[in-house]
Design a protein around this motif. Structure first.
Motif, short mmCIF file in Angstrom:
data_model
loop_
_atom_site.label_atom_id
_atom_site.label_comp_id
_atom_site.label_asym_id
_atom_site.label_seq_id
_atom_site.Cartn_x
_atom_site.Cartn_y
_atom_site.Cartn_z
N UNK A 36 -1.23 -10.87 -1.88
CA UNK A 36 -0.05 -10.92 -2.62
C UNK A 36 -0.21 -11.97 -3.73
N UNK A 37 -0.74 -13.12 -3.32
CA UNK A 37 -1.25 -14.09 -4.46
C UNK A 37 -2.03 -13.86 -5.43
N UNK A 38 -3.24 -13.27 -5.17
CA UNK A 38 -3.85 -12.70 -6.16
C UNK A 38 -3.61 -11.63 -6.93
N UNK A 39 -2.91 -10.66 -6.44
CA UNK A 39 -2.37 -9.53 -7.11
C UNK A 39 -1.24 -9.96 -8.06
N UNK A 40 -0.58 -11.03 -7.79
CA UNK A 40 0.73 -11.65 -8.62
C UNK A 40 0.10 -12.29 -9.84
N UNK A 128 -11.52 0.16 4.55
CA UNK A 128 -11.15 0.76 3.46
C UNK A 128 -10.60 2.06 3.70
N UNK A 129 -9.60 2.51 2.97
CA UNK A 129 -8.51 3.74 3.09
C UNK A 129 -8.35 4.09 1.91
N UNK A 130 -8.99 5.32 1.39
CA UNK A 130 -9.04 5.52 0.17
C UNK A 130 -7.56 6.22 -0.45
N UNK A 131 -6.76 6.81 0.51
CA UNK A 131 -5.78 7.34 -0.12
C UNK A 131 -4.53 6.22 -0.14
N UNK A 132 -4.62 5.35 0.82
CA UNK A 132 -3.61 4.02 0.55
C UNK A 132 -4.17 3.35 -0.62
N UNK A 137 -3.56 1.54 -6.41
CA UNK A 137 -4.11 1.70 -7.66
C UNK A 137 -3.22 2.26 -8.84
N UNK A 138 -2.56 3.31 -8.33
CA UNK A 138 -1.87 3.90 -9.10
C UNK A 138 -0.47 3.15 -9.71
N UNK A 139 -0.08 2.50 -8.91
CA UNK A 139 1.22 1.43 -9.12
C UNK A 139 0.59 0.79 -10.06
N UNK A 140 -0.23 0.06 -9.76
CA UNK A 140 -0.88 -1.18 -10.73
C UNK A 140 -0.91 -0.36 -12.15
N UNK A 141 -1.73 0.51 -12.08
CA UNK A 141 -1.79 1.32 -13.64
C UNK A 141 -0.52 1.37 -14.26
N UNK A 142 0.34 1.80 -13.47
CA UNK A 142 1.78 2.31 -14.01
C UNK A 142 2.29 0.85 -14.43
N UNK A 143 2.70 0.17 -13.38
CA UNK A 143 3.51 -1.21 -13.73
C UNK A 143 2.88 -2.04 -15.01
N UNK A 144 1.34 -2.11 -14.84
CA UNK A 144 0.93 -3.08 -15.78
C UNK A 144 0.27 -2.22 -17.00
N UNK A 145 0.55 -1.04 -17.08
CA UNK A 145 0.26 -0.16 -18.42
C UNK A 145 -1.51 -0.17 -18.55
N UNK A 146 -2.31 -0.41 -17.76
CA UNK A 146 -3.49 -0.16 -17.82
C UNK A 146 -4.25 1.14 -17.25
N UNK A 147 -5.42 1.33 -17.68
CA UNK A 147 -6.06 2.67 -17.13
C UNK A 147 -6.28 2.71 -15.68
N UNK A 151 -7.32 -0.19 -13.16
CA UNK A 151 -6.76 -0.94 -11.85
C UNK A 151 -7.63 -0.66 -10.78
N UNK A 152 -8.19 0.30 -10.58
CA UNK A 152 -9.30 0.57 -9.41
C UNK A 152 -10.12 -0.59 -9.37
N UNK A 153 -10.91 -0.71 -10.46
CA UNK A 153 -12.30 -1.78 -10.66
C UNK A 153 -11.54 -3.08 -10.05
N UNK A 154 -10.22 -3.43 -10.52
CA UNK A 154 -9.47 -4.87 -10.14
C UNK A 154 -9.17 -5.03 -8.67
N UNK A 155 -8.48 -3.76 -8.33
CA UNK A 155 -8.12 -3.88 -6.86
C UNK A 155 -9.39 -3.84 -5.97
N UNK A 156 -10.46 -3.14 -6.23
CA UNK A 156 -11.75 -2.95 -5.39
C UNK A 156 -12.30 -4.38 -5.32
#
Length: 178
Positions: A36-40, A128-132, A137-147, A151-156
């Motif tokens: 949560x700290x890193x994501x924030x 690692x659980x791909x669907x989770x 990833x989808x939420x990061x992309x939407x909330x942050x307005x990024x591709x 979002x996938x690369x950053x979360x990975x």
């Protein structure tokens, strides 16, 4: 490693929780704190409740005090039991729900907070659980307005860094009897 919140520690003591369960909850809570700290920091526009995610991680498997066979074997009976136990102990339903949702992240009522608790419960041991991860990833992309790929690369990257400590966390948990 981050200590469990005082009220969670007191609850686990009152319930005579097995040392292995306490160690597991502490490890997942610690991962949730880092996650949560890193994501924030990296995604300040990502809408999630840091305190709720951390509390959810600290209590997600508390139902295993009722279904102790699930400490060392598979099963999901601990999920509704944990949620009910927390509510019966006066924990707000919005926080108690994580005990019930941490294994069912694809259910329609789950939120990013539920997904992050589930993610912490997986990545603590480098699973690692791909669907989770796709949901987060989808939420990061939407909330942050990024591709989505960004979002996938950053979360990975974040999950790889956390997963690197899995052996130490697994060893810590294994030192505690079930």
């Amino acid at each position: 490693m981050q200590p469990l919140p005082d009220d969670v520690h007191e609850l686990l003591t009152a319930l005579d929780a097995p040392p292995r369960l306490v160690a597991h909850l502490r490890a997942v809570h610690d991962v949730a704190c880092v996650l949560t700290e890193v994501l924030a920091d990296r995604y300040p526009a990502l809408g999630f409740d840091r305190a709720a995610v951390r509390y959810g991680a600290a209590t997600h498997d508390i139902g295993k005090v009722v279904h102790r066979d699930e400490l060392t074997g598979p099963g999901s009976r601990h999920e509704p039991a944990g949620e009910a136990l927390l509510v019966a102990r006066g924990i707000a339903p919005g926080l108690a729900r994580f005990a019930g949702t941490h294994g069912s992240w694809t259910a329609p009522h789950t939120t990013i907070d539920d997904h992050l608790v589930s993610l912490a419960d997986k990545i603590w041991k480098a699973k690692r659980v791909e669907d989770l991860e796709d949901l987060v990833t989808a939420r990061i992309a939407v909330d942050c307005g990024i591709a989505r790929w960004e979002a996938f690369s950053g979360l990975d990257d974040i999950l790889d860094a956390i997963a690197a400590g899995a052996d130490e966390r697994l060893a810590y948990q294994a030192r505690h009897p079930a």
